[in-house]
Design a protein around this motif. Structure first.
Motif, mmCIF file in Angstrom:
data_model
loop_
_atom_site.group_PDB
_atom_site.id
_atom_site.type_symbol
_atom_site.label_atom_id
_atom_site.label_comp_id
_atom_site.label_asym_id
_atom_site.label_seq_id
_atom_site.Cartn_x
_atom_site.Cartn_y
_atom_site.Cartn_z
ATOM 1 N N LYS A 37 47.050 34.665 39.544
ATOM 2 C CA LYS A 37 46.070 35.154 40.331
ATOM 3 C C LYS A 37 45.965 34.446 41.722
ATOM 4 O O LYS A 37 45.679 35.240 42.746
ATOM 5 N N THR A 53 39.633 40.808 47.584
ATOM 6 C CA THR A 53 39.576 40.417 46.262
ATOM 7 C C THR A 53 38.315 40.128 45.833
ATOM 8 O O THR A 53 37.458 39.676 46.568
ATOM 9 N N SER A 111 36.971 37.895 42.653
ATOM 10 C CA SER A 111 37.188 36.921 41.741
ATOM 11 C C SER A 111 36.244 36.539 40.755
ATOM 12 O O SER A 111 35.317 35.571 41.044
ATOM 13 N N SER A 154 40.948 39.603 40.930
ATOM 14 C CA SER A 154 41.697 38.009 40.870
ATOM 15 C C SER A 154 40.769 37.290 39.923
ATOM 16 O O SER A 154 40.332 38.101 38.841
#
Length: 254
Positions: free
Chosen positions: A167, A190, A192, A148
């Motif tokens: 995202k 995820t 990020s 993400s």
């Protein structure tokens, strides 16, 4: 009897030919994964990554495709299963930002492409991977990591709001998948990244963006691809066996 080769994890990494994808592939190869790497163009770069991973002992297959073609994206997991017999991990890394600039300058056509590659392609891949991995369907379980962005939490005003929105959608999908399929042995998380030194900024029209943003990052520097790869490797490992639905933010404190 299961051979050592059969026991090795098999992981798909989209966009594995450069940038963060390359760092992830190299880290996973060093940790004993066999790999299926997708790339869209620049075959020479993808071949260099594959050769390096093979040098670390990994079996590697390359698939060239454009993830905007969702029918082709749907073939990736079945092709990986055909090549290796199984898939235990998926890293949805490939993505685009669209051009950097004000929201009103971003065309709907460009935003549609951003969502197609950043949301719909990962959705297609997650569907295929979960159908293969799910213990409810006879699979052995597995782990999915969706790459993400820190932009999902602050909206990226004046920069790339459609990218940030895509995202955020990816984060929500990951959270829902983690809850729906945790009981079927599939973990979904995820990672990020914040501003990271890769070629994605040049593609967006601002090659110097990482250094330009450094002053607004508490650690006063952009991240490097290998600093993202470590978190991905952790989430695919047995050390993360009770980690699902998590989002690891790697943004220098921002």
């Amino acid at each position: 009897m299961t051979s050592d080769v059969d026991a090795r994890p098999v992981t798909i990494v989209t966009g594995g030919g450069r940038g963060i994808g390359r760092a992830i592939a190299e880290r996973l190869a060093a940790e004993g994964h066999d790999l299926v790497l997708t790339y869209r163009e620049r075959r020479d770069e993808a071949e260099a990554v594959a050769d390096g991973c093979r040098g670390a002992g990994a079996r590697v297959e390359l698939l060239q495709l454009d993830l905007a073609d969702l029918d082709r994206a749907a073939e990736i997991v079945p092709e990986a299963v055909r090549l290796f017999g199984r898939v235990t991990g998926l890293v949805n890394n490939a993505g685009i930002t669209g051009l950097i600039g004000p929201f009103l300058d971003a065309s709907i056509e460009e935003s549609e492409s951003v969502f197609r590659i950043n949301v719909l392609a990962p959705m297609v891949l997650c569907r295929a991977a979960i159908a293969h991995m799910s213990t409810d369907r006879g699979g052995e379980g597995g782990s999915i990591v969706n790459i993400s962005s820190g932009a999902a939490t602050h909206g990226a005003p004046h920069t790339y709001i459609p990218y940030a929105a895509s995202k955020a959608a990816l984060n929500t999908m990951s959270m829902g998948l983690a809850k729906e399929f945790g009981s079927a042995g599939v973990r979904v998380n995820t990672v990020s990244p914040g501003t990271t030194r890769t070629g994605i900024h040049a593609a967006a029209g601002r090659p110097n963006a990482p250094d330009e943003r450094a002053g607004n990052i508490p650690m006063r520097r952009p991240g490097e691809p290998h600093e993202i790869a470590g978190a991905v490797a952790y989430l695919l490992s047995d050390d993360a066996s009770y980690t699902s639905g998590a989002d690891i933010l790697i943004a220098g404190g921002k």
